[in-house]
Design an enzyme around this catalytic site. Structure first.
Site, PDB file in Angstrom:
ATOM      1  N   ASN A 293       1.065  10.625  -1.203  1.00  0.00           N
ATOM      2  CA  ASN A 293      -0.141  10.064   0.260  1.00  0.00           C
ATOM      3  C   ASN A 293       0.739  11.531   0.644  1.00  0.00           C
ATOM      4  OD1 ASN A 293      -0.484   9.544   2.573  1.00  0.00           O
ATOM      5  ND2 ASN A 293      -0.230   7.439   3.013  1.00  0.00           N
TER       6      ASN A 293
ATOM      7  N   LYS B  75       0.712  12.978   3.037  1.00  0.00           N
ATOM      8  CA  LYS B  75       0.364  12.475   5.203  1.00  0.00           C
ATOM      9  C   LYS B  75       0.157  13.266   5.710  1.00  0.00           C
ATOM     10  CE  LYS B  75       3.491   8.420   4.434  1.00  0.00           C
ATOM     11  NZ  LYS B  75       4.489   7.740   5.156  1.00  0.00           N
TER      12      LYS B  75
ATOM     13  N   GLY C  62       9.298   4.532   4.281  1.00  0.00           N
ATOM     14  CA  GLY C  62      10.232   6.160   4.936  1.00  0.00           C
ATOM     15  C   GLY C  62      11.582   6.133   5.342  1.00  0.00           C
TER      16      GLY C  62
ATOM     17  N   SER D  21       9.019   3.403  -0.464  1.00  0.00           N
ATOM     18  CA  SER D  21      10.120   4.408  -0.897  1.00  0.00           C
ATOM     19  C   SER D  21      11.008   4.090  -1.560  1.00  0.00           C
ATOM     20  CB  SER D  21      11.567   3.755   0.008  1.00  0.00           C
ATOM     21  OG  SER D  21      11.880   3.739   1.374  1.00  0.00           O
TER      22      SER D  21
ATOM     23  N   HIS E 153      -3.825   1.730   6.151  1.00  0.00           N
ATOM     24  CA  HIS E 153      -2.264   2.078   5.918  1.00  0.00           C
ATOM     25  C   HIS E 153      -1.494   1.576   6.578  1.00  0.00           C
ATOM     26  CE1 HIS E 153       1.693   4.135   5.492  1.00  0.00           C
ATOM     27  NE2 HIS E 153       1.745   4.582   4.162  1.00  0.00           N
TER      28      HIS E 153
ATOM     29  N   GLU F 235       0.052   2.705   9.195  1.00  0.00           N
ATOM     30  CA  GLU F 235       0.865   3.577  10.014  1.00  0.00           C
ATOM     31  C   GLU F 235      -0.942   3.749  11.302  1.00  0.00           C
ATOM     32  OE1 GLU F 235       2.583   6.977   7.956  1.00  0.00           O
ATOM     33  OE2 GLU F 235       4.026   6.018   7.226  1.00  0.00           O
TER      34      GLU F 235
ATOM     35  N   GLU G 123       2.333  -2.876   0.369  1.00  0.00           N
ATOM     36  CA  GLU G 123       3.735  -1.731   1.056  1.00  0.00           C
ATOM     37  C   GLU G 123       4.288  -2.294   2.823  1.00  0.00           C
ATOM     38  OE1 GLU G 123       2.192   2.744   0.104  1.00  0.00           O
ATOM     39  OE2 GLU G 123       1.336   2.000   2.412  1.00  0.00           O
TER      40      GLU G 123
HETATM   41  C1  PEP Z   1       3.368   5.563   2.406  1.00  0.00           C
HETATM   42  O1  PEP Z   1       3.674   6.014   3.163  1.00  0.00           O
HETATM   43  O2  PEP Z   1       2.728   4.847   0.810  1.00  0.00           O
HETATM   44  C2  PEP Z   1       4.454   5.583   1.921  1.00  0.00           C
HETATM   45  C3  PEP Z   1       4.917   4.310   0.945  1.00  0.00           C
HETATM   46  O3  PEP Z   1       5.569   6.266   2.215  1.00  0.00           O
HETATM   47  P1  PEP Z   1       7.223   6.584   1.319  1.00  0.00           P
HETATM   48  O4  PEP Z   1       7.552   6.554  -0.205  1.00  0.00           O
HETATM   49  O5  PEP Z   1       7.727   7.632   2.012  1.00  0.00           O
HETATM   50  O6  PEP Z   1       7.795   4.741   2.145  1.00  0.00           O
END
Ligand code: PEP
Length: 252
Positions: free
Chosen positions: A9, A11, A173, A213, A95, A97, A167
């Site tokens: 992703n 973003k 992040g 992460s 997601h 966000e 997630e």
């Molecule tokens: C995400 O935003 O879907 C995500 C998993 O981000 P990160 O890997 O940076 O934690």
């Protein structure tokens, strides 16, 4: 046997030049990987550009969002028909966000999901609890409510094609990952909720990705868990080396 699926992703990152460079590098570096699904999810503005780099390869593409309607008067939005035209086979929905900054609810995500199937896009639907919800011991309650809301009215056939991404919001992040055991425990739980709603057979076929992460140094352990079928990768998908290593996770 569920086929692993690793998705990146991107973003709100990458100009056209940067996106083409990353996509072409990944095509070259991953040319020999055929036993897992690889999906790049760039921003809308570079979907055509990325597709021109990966078309004809085994790498697939997904968008990061879509509207719940077909073409029409929705200024600023992008519909499934447009996404499909760029070359996408997948679309990320719900997601955290989008839930946090754009107030997307399970009911909205559900409408988007049904529309995604109309345009033959495979949805990757994100669920997960916040830190506050986990600390108050409500994580399973929160995630099961998200599943019931997001997947309402879906046929069993459509559910099998849906990818669920667990997630935990506190791990996105932040550099803080759920332990592989913690993640697997939730994946197992998600499968029991899907079994209750769609039957055991369906639940055994649905792919559940972990996101939060994921990095080259933790992916092998995460992917070794029996109920984890893939990863949704944010930060580490923006550079070719770490993402290629994550795609090449090793079975330990
Ligand atoms: C995400 O935003 O879907 C995500 C998993 O981000 P990160 O890997 O940076 O934690």
């Amino acid at each position: 046997m569920r086929r692993p699926i690793i998705a990146g992703n991107w973003k709100m990152n990458k100009t056209k030049v940067e996106a083409r460079e990353l996509a072409s590098r990944l095509r070259r570096d991953l040319h020999d990987v055929f036993d897992r699904d690889i999906v790049l999810c760039p921003p809308f503005t570079v979907l055509f550009a990325v597709w021109s780099e990966i078309e004809g390869s085994q790498i697939e593409m997904g968008a990061q969002n879509m509207v719940w309607e077909g073409p029409g008067a929705y200024t600023g939005e992008i519909c499934g028909e447009m996404i499909k035209e760029t070359g996408c086979q997948y679309v990320i929905l719900g997601h955290s966000e989008r839930r946090q900054y754009f107030k997307e609810t399970d009911a909205i995500i559900n409408k988007k999901l049904l529309k995604a199937f109309f345009y033959r896009l495979n949805p990757i639907v994100c669920v997960g609890e916040t830190l506050k919800e986990r600390e108050s011991g409500r994580e399973t309650e929160v995630v099961s409510a998200q599943i019931e809301g997001c997947f309402a009215g879906l046929s069993e056939e459509a559910m099998v094609k849906t990818v669920v991404a667990y997630e935990p919001v506190w791990a996105i992040g932040t550099g803080r990952t759920a332990t592989p055991e913690q993640a697997n425990e939730m994946h197992e739980y998600i499968r029991t909720v899907i079994a209750k709603l769609f039957g055991k057979d369906c639940a055994e076929k649905v792919r559940i990705q972990y996101g939060g992460s994921v990095k080259p140094d933790n992916v092998d352990e995460i992917m070794a868990q029996p109920d984890i079928d893939g990863a949704l990768v944010g930060g580490a998908s923006l550079k070719p080396e770490p993402f290629a290593r994550i795609v090449r996770f090793e079975n330990i």
